[in-house]
Design an enzyme around this catalytic site. Structure first.
Site, PDB file in Angstrom:
ATOM      1  N   ASN A  75       0.793  -1.228   0.000  1.00 25.55           N
ATOM      2  CA  ASN A  75       0.000   0.000   0.000  1.00 25.55           C
ATOM      3  C   ASN A  75       0.827   1.281   0.000  1.00 25.55           C
ATOM      4  OD1 ASN A  75      -1.501  -2.092   2.202  1.00 25.55           O
ATOM      5  ND2 ASN A  75      -2.593  -1.555   0.330  1.00 25.55           N
ATOM      6  N   VAL A  82       1.298   6.933   0.295  1.00 18.68           N
ATOM      7  CA  VAL A  82       0.669   5.936   1.143  1.00 18.68           C
ATOM      8  C   VAL A  82      -0.801   5.806   0.801  1.00 18.68           C
ATOM      9  CG1 VAL A  82       0.127   5.355   3.538  1.00 18.68           C
ATOM     10  CG2 VAL A  82       2.247   6.569   2.995  1.00 18.68           C
ATOM     11  N   CYS A  83      -1.253   4.570   0.625  1.00 20.26           N
ATOM     12  CA  CYS A  83      -2.684   4.348   0.403  1.00 20.26           C
ATOM     13  C   CYS A  83      -3.280   3.855   1.704  1.00 20.26           C
ATOM     14  CB  CYS A  83      -2.896   3.301  -0.681  1.00 20.26           C
ATOM     15  SG  CYS A  83      -4.629   2.919  -0.904  1.00 20.26           S
ATOM     16  N   LEU A  84      -3.922   4.751   2.403  1.00 20.97           N
ATOM     17  CA  LEU A  84      -4.442   4.408   3.715  1.00 20.97           C
ATOM     18  C   LEU A  84      -5.773   5.103   3.827  1.00 20.97           C
ATOM     19  CD1 LEU A  84      -3.918   3.140   6.447  1.00 20.97           C
ATOM     20  CD2 LEU A  84      -2.608   5.137   7.093  1.00 20.97           C
ATOM     21  N   LEU A 118      -0.926  -0.213  -4.133  1.00 22.10           N
ATOM     22  CA  LEU A 118      -0.236   0.842  -4.878  1.00 22.10           C
ATOM     23  C   LEU A 118       1.034   0.238  -5.467  1.00 22.10           C
ATOM     24  CD1 LEU A 118      -0.301   4.066  -2.672  1.00 22.10           C
ATOM     25  CD2 LEU A 118      -1.395   3.703  -4.881  1.00 22.10           C
TER      26      LEU A 118
END
Length: 176
Positions: A75, A82-84, A118
């Site tokens: 991620n 950052v994919c959060l 990601l």
């Protein structure tokens, strides 16, 4: 005016915490935080420099967060984005900066979500060959997540300086 105050409060909390925080140009809205990989994970022992920018509308709008030195994680992409979802979609003004470093990022490293990747390579490896994934994470930690690498990632003058500088200007170059 409220959000300026809130920014100052949150940043002061960070500065007074155990985290190493360095402000960029004494600006409360942009700073770096030294982040350590959570224990009992393949990220343990790693040190990352995290770039944080707080929008003027903070805390109603979420902060933008990026890893400055490399990390291998489903991620987090090659550039450190950052994919959060708690930062991107479900952010709430009830959260503050400390939550990000004490809860959200450690949780993300502890429980990666390969279904929303990601970094496709990391996600595929985690799903198909978890042992190899773990080995690669550790290799990245040893190569890119040392204290020295984290320090170098900030000033962009040491190794890979061209890389870091490109990262800053990528948004403006994408028009061609």
């Amino acid at each position: 005016m409220g959000s300026k105050r809130r920014i100052e409060t949150d940043v002061m909390k960070m500065l007074m915490s155990d985290y190493e925080v360095s402000l960029v140009n004494d600006n409360m809205q942009e700073f770096y935080v030294r982040f350590h990989g959570p224990p009992e994970t393949p990220f343990a022992g790693g040190v990352w420099k995290i770039h944080v920018e707080l929008p003027d509308q903070y805390p109603y709008k979420s902060p933008s967060i990026g890893f400055m030195n490399k990390i291998f994680h489903p991620n987090i992409d090659e550039l450190g984005s950052v994919c959060l979802d708690v930062i991107n979609q479900t952010w709430s003004p009830m959260f503050d900066m400390i939550n990000i470093f004490e809860v959200f990022l450690p949780q993300l490293l502890r429980y990666p979500n390969p279904n929303d990747p990601l970094n496709g390579e990391a996600a595929a490896l985690l799903m198909r060959h978890p042992k190899e994934y773990e080995a690669k994470v550790k290799e990245y930690v040893q190569r890119y997540a040392t204290k020295e690498a984290a320090d170098a990632a900030t000033d962009g003058k040491k190794e890979e300086s061209d890389m870091d500088d490109d990262m800053e200007s990528i948004s403006s170059d994408e028009d061609d």
